[in-house]
Design a protein around this motif. Structure first.
Motif, short mmCIF file in Angstrom:
data_model
loop_
_atom_site.label_atom_id
_atom_site.label_comp_id
_atom_site.label_asym_id
_atom_site.label_seq_id
_atom_site.Cartn_x
_atom_site.Cartn_y
_atom_site.Cartn_z
N TYR A 72 0.84 -1.20 0.00
CA TYR A 72 0.00 0.00 0.00
C TYR A 72 0.87 1.25 0.00
N LEU A 73 1.89 1.25 0.84
CA LEU A 73 2.81 2.38 0.91
C LEU A 73 3.50 2.58 -0.44
N HIS A 74 3.94 1.49 -1.01
CA HIS A 74 4.63 1.56 -2.29
C HIS A 74 3.70 2.10 -3.37
N HIS A 75 2.46 1.63 -3.36
CA HIS A 75 1.48 2.03 -4.37
C HIS A 75 1.20 3.54 -4.31
N HIS A 76 1.22 4.10 -3.10
CA HIS A 76 0.88 5.51 -2.94
C HIS A 76 2.08 6.43 -2.97
N SER A 77 3.23 5.85 -3.18
CA SER A 77 4.43 6.68 -3.23
C SER A 77 4.44 7.45 -4.54
N ARG A 78 4.82 8.71 -4.47
CA ARG A 78 4.79 9.53 -5.69
C ARG A 78 5.89 9.14 -6.66
N ASP A 79 7.12 8.95 -6.12
CA ASP A 79 8.23 8.75 -7.04
C ASP A 79 8.79 7.33 -7.04
N ARG A 80 8.16 6.41 -6.30
CA ARG A 80 8.72 5.06 -6.26
C ARG A 80 7.73 3.99 -6.73
N LYS A 81 6.50 4.41 -7.01
CA LYS A 81 5.50 3.38 -7.28
C LYS A 81 5.79 2.61 -8.56
N ASN A 82 6.52 3.22 -9.47
CA ASN A 82 6.83 2.51 -10.70
C ASN A 82 8.19 1.83 -10.65
N GLU A 83 8.81 1.89 -9.49
CA GLU A 83 10.10 1.23 -9.30
C GLU A 83 9.86 -0.05 -8.50
N PRO A 84 10.93 -0.86 -8.32
CA PRO A 84 10.71 -2.15 -7.66
C PRO A 84 10.29 -2.03 -6.20
N LEU A 85 9.53 -3.04 -5.77
CA LEU A 85 9.31 -3.27 -4.34
C LEU A 85 9.85 -4.67 -4.07
N VAL A 86 10.93 -4.74 -3.32
CA VAL A 86 11.58 -6.02 -3.03
C VAL A 86 11.22 -6.43 -1.61
N ARG A 104 19.55 -7.98 -2.45
CA ARG A 104 18.18 -7.44 -2.49
C ARG A 104 18.17 -5.92 -2.43
N ILE A 105 19.11 -5.34 -1.72
CA ILE A 105 19.12 -3.88 -1.63
C ILE A 105 19.38 -3.26 -2.99
N LEU A 106 20.33 -3.80 -3.70
CA LEU A 106 20.62 -3.26 -5.03
C LEU A 106 19.46 -3.55 -5.99
N GLU A 107 18.81 -4.67 -5.80
CA GLU A 107 17.65 -4.98 -6.65
C GLU A 107 16.55 -3.95 -6.46
N ALA A 108 16.48 -3.36 -5.26
CA ALA A 108 15.43 -2.39 -4.96
C ALA A 108 15.84 -0.96 -5.29
N ASP A 109 16.97 -0.78 -5.91
CA ASP A 109 17.49 0.56 -6.19
C ASP A 109 16.45 1.42 -6.91
N GLY A 110 16.20 2.61 -6.36
CA GLY A 110 15.20 3.51 -6.93
C GLY A 110 13.82 3.29 -6.34
N GLY A 111 13.63 2.15 -5.69
CA GLY A 111 12.30 1.83 -5.18
C GLY A 111 12.30 1.60 -3.68
N ASP A 112 11.51 0.61 -3.28
CA ASP A 112 11.34 0.30 -1.85
C ASP A 112 11.82 -1.11 -1.56
N ASP A 158 19.80 4.08 -3.93
CA ASP A 158 18.71 4.92 -3.43
C ASP A 158 17.51 4.01 -3.13
N VAL A 159 17.39 3.65 -1.89
CA VAL A 159 16.32 2.73 -1.50
C VAL A 159 15.60 3.29 -0.28
N ARG A 160 14.31 3.20 -0.31
CA ARG A 160 13.54 3.52 0.89
C ARG A 160 13.23 2.20 1.59
N PHE A 161 13.49 2.16 2.89
CA PHE A 161 13.26 0.94 3.66
C PHE A 161 11.90 0.99 4.34
N LEU A 162 11.12 -0.04 4.06
CA LEU A 162 9.86 -0.21 4.77
C LEU A 162 10.06 -1.45 5.64
N SER A 163 10.23 -1.22 6.94
CA SER A 163 10.55 -2.36 7.79
C SER A 163 9.38 -2.67 8.72
#
Lengths: 167, 597
Positions: B246-260, B294-302, B340-345
């Protein structure tokens, strides 16, 4: 406080411009965009609501013309007649120091632009046929510009001082 | 299941007034202006022909005054009690949906409706001088009343009064914002609903309309548009991974990037570093090829990192550096790579407590919640969502088998499900429904008898439980003590005309009885345990414990026999599991069996 000018401003800006005219313009834009269907509103807007600008535009011009005389702090002073220069000075100081001159000028300019935009719209509307929203879709930007000018005018009018205050 | 449109309450004298003969034109214009679907239902005689193609929300309009419909010579007055009643009506448990937002006017005109004022706007009064006095604005009184009764409901002032003249007053009374009347638009409403509205998940993925869930979703939306890392707290099975989506979906600049997604609890300690940071080929034994991590796989996203409480300490150190400097060093490499990764923990443990005892790095914890902390409610706190969840899970279970019958989960079953504790939360409920659907493929209607409830402590109050149709009503509100419950159970009569209500009940009765006695015995054993300095954990005292249980004097030998007897009352596997899960019971049983040998 000059309630007369305040009441007239309320009647123009609150009761008509903000509560009726601008919302109707915005709804009209949604009709042009195909987001709202309301055939009853379409006819009412073109024939009844839109032309209200003619009368209320004049009302606004009068409001702006009478603003300075009616809302100037010179009215607070009751000086003997041989001191005629004092009220004049108060007027000038008020207009210059309180930014009123600039606010008034901006409001008058906006009114002028809105009048012009309305003139363009008048040219588009034909009184001979019963219009359909689809007839006006290609002029959406024209209506949108007019709507924005009305909103700007509402803001400018609201920014004019709301009470007669000493400077 | 299509999610409901959010519902907005508009409290406005002009927009809320009713008409006998025609529609409220100002209301119709407003709805067309901001794309709201009017569901007030007060149109008498003449229906509006306005169609809003894709409304942003439904709207109910109230005048805030009496009478609601007025004409010439009527006197219109503000009505706080009536207004509050309308607000509360749309907020109770039965309200579906609840108010997502309230739009509240400030200045309400009162007084006599004259021919002149009626001509300007039908039913509107002339107004009194005091109506326009900012100190007397009726809207502020309404705002205060709403905020004192339901502080959670978001209220936005909608007025053409100058904002700066009222900003302090409405902020003081708890309003969320101010919307100039003429600037009201679909976009403005959407923005307010996004930032402040109590709206359910418009994707229909996270199911529920309860206030605690909607508050959590609102916090999530507010956090989602930021760049900071977000920490999610909640018990197991509350949907933390769904919230990450849900957080990823509502993100303005990361929703089209990966969520790992990474589950720290599922990784072995030796795999953590390699899994998260990646490794170079040959970095360690078994590293036959390079891995990105996994962190590099999520680069640009979450990156969703679940169960952070299980992160090994050395991984915490490396992760903290990644969060601090935005760099990753793969195992076996000498250089770092920017990321550049945002962490959702997420965690279900007391992570702050772990930070205090230094089992978890406090600086890492701070870094993981720079964007805020969201708490997901336990199912027990959002029990009103159970019917919606049950419906969703039943449909999901059926979807696995296209030939499956359509199941109706009957109200009695839903009532029973609503009384359970659900320590496994939504996940446990889902398991229960799936089991019920899959275990009864040829039955369309599922009743309590078809449910295999989880092994948990059930509430001792029978609040919400009703007996099957046709039998004597149980007045659940009268239950206050265990004796009352047992007395009522002893008098309970099954309806012989409805076999579906009592067929197959005996094993359940036996199971319930065995569990009740086991818990009773457990409490008695614990109450009578003797604690000594030599044995601080305590020693079981059979004779006094069983005397407590039976109320009679008893020998140790007979007490031990009784323990064994209680253990073997039922062959139900749940009973055995319960005995195994309680250390005192398990120990008591093993002692008794040993002494018997």
């Amino acid at each position: 406080m000059n309630l007369s000018w305040q009441r007239r401003r309320n009647a123009f800006s609150h009761a008509w411009l903000r509560n009726r005219y601008i919302p109707s313009l915005r709804k009209w834009l949604n009709v042009l965009d195909g987001r709202v269907e309301d055939r009853e509103f379409e006819k009412m807007f073109i024939f009844n609501v839109l032309p209200e600008w003619r009368h209320h535009g004049d009302e606004c011009a009068d409001l702006l013309r009478t603003f300075a005389p009616e809302m100037s702090p010179r009215k607070l002073i009751n000086w003997p007649s041989d001191d005629d220069w004092l009220p004049e000075l108060i007027d000038l100081l008020w207009l210059a120091r309180c930014g009123v001159r600039t606010q008034l000028k901006l409001a008058q300019e906006t009114l002028g632009l809105a009048d012009e935009a309305y003139g363009v719209i008048l040219g588009i509307i034909s009184q001979d046929t019963i219009p359909d929203a689809s007839d006006f879709r290609s002029y959406r930007n024209t209506f949108s510009s007019f709507c924005e000018l009305c909103q700007t005018l509402a803001k400018r009018i609201e920014q004019l001082p709301s009470e007669v205050k000493p400077i | 299941m299509k999610p409901l449109l959010p519902r907005i309450l508009v409290v406005d004298d002009l927009l809320g007034r009713g008409h006998h003969e025609c529609r409220n034109e100002e209301r119709a214009v407003f709805c067309g202006q901001v794309l709201l679907k009017d569901v007030t239902g007060d149109e008498v005689g003449r229906k509006s022909h306005q169609v809003i193609k894709r409304p942003v929300a439904e709207a109910v309009f109230v005048r805030g005054q009496v009478p609601r419909i007025s004409t010439v010579d009527d006197v219109v007055e503000n009505a706080l009690a009536v207004t509050l009643e309308s607000v509360l009506k749309g907020w109770g448990r039965e309200a579906s949906p609840k108010w997502a937002l309230i739009l509240l006017d400030l200045c309400f005109y009162t007084g006599l409706v004259t021919a002149r004022s009626n001509e300007r706007a039908k039913g509107m009064p002339e107004g009194r001088l005091t109506d326009e006095d900012p100190q007397e604005y009726f809207g502020l009184r309404v705002l205060e009343a709403i905020h004192s009764r339901i502080p959670e409901v978001p209220v936005v002032i909608m007025s053409h009064r100058p904002r700066e003249t009222v900003s302090r007053e409405y902020a003081l009374r708890g309003a969320m914002g101010f919307l100039p009347r003429e600037e009201a638009s679909e976009e403005a409403i959407r923005n307010y609903l996004f930032r402040h509205g109590l709206v359910s998940d418009d994707r229909g993925v996270i199911v529920g309309n309860s206030t605690p869930l909607l508050l959590a979703l609102r916090t999530a939306r507010r956090a989602s548009i930021g760049r900071g890392n977000i920490l999610m707290r909640g018990e197991r099975g509350t949907g933390k991974e769904l919230l990450a989506h849900y957080l990823h979906h509502h993100s303005r600049d990361r929703k089209n990037e990966p969520l790992v997604v990474v589950n720290a609890g599922a990784l072995g300690p030796s795999l953590f570093a390699s899994e998260l940071f990646g490794h170079k080929r040959g970095a360690f034994t078994g590293a036959d090829e390079s891995r990105k991590g996994r962190i590099l796989e999520a680069d640009g996203g979450d990156l969703f990192l679940d169960e952070i409480g299980y992160l090994p300490y050395d991984v915490q150190v490396a992760l903290q550096r990644t969060l601090e400097y935005g760099e990753v060093v793969r195992l076996g490499e000498n250089h770092s790579t920017s990321v550049d990764v945002r962490f959702l923990s997420a965690t279900n443990v007391d992570i702050e407590g772990q930070a205090l005892t230094e089992d978890f790095r406090a600086d890492l914890l701070d870094k993981l919640r720079t964007g805020g902390t969201i708490r997901l409610p336990a199912l027990a706190d959002r029990i009103e969502d159970v019917p919606l969840l049950v419906e969703r899970f039943a449909r999901e279970a059926e979807a696995i088998n296209p030939q499956a019958l359509h199941r109706s989960i009957e109200p009695e079953a839903i009532e029973l499900l609503s009384t359970c504790q659900w320590s496994g939360n939504v996940r446990a409920l889902r398991t229960c429904i799936f089991q019920a659907v899959n275990s009864h493929p040829d039955v369309e209607h599922l009743f309590p008898v078809h449910l295999d409830l989880p092994l948990e402590k059930e509430r001792t109050s029978w609040e919400g439980v009703r007996e099957s149709p046709g039998t004597r009503e149980l007045n659940h509100e009268s239950f206050r003590t265990l004796d009352e419950i047992m007395g009522e159970a002893a008098r309970y009569e099954f309806d012989s005309s409805k076999p579906v209500d009592w067929v197959g009940r005996y094993p359940q009765i036996e199971r319930a009885y065995a569990l009740l006695l086991a818990r009773y015995l457990s409490a008695a054993l614990k109450a009578e345990m003797r604690h000594t300095p030599e044995n601080p954990e305590g020693t079981i005292q059979f004779r006094p414990s069983l005397r407590l249980l039976t109320g009679d004097s008893i020998t140790t030998s007979k007490a031990q026999d009784l323990v064994i007897k209680i253990r073997h009352l039922s062959a139900d596997p749940d009973v055995a599991r319960f005995w195994d899960s309680d250390p005192v019971l398990r120990c008591a049983y093993e002692d008794c069996m040993q002494k018997r040998r």
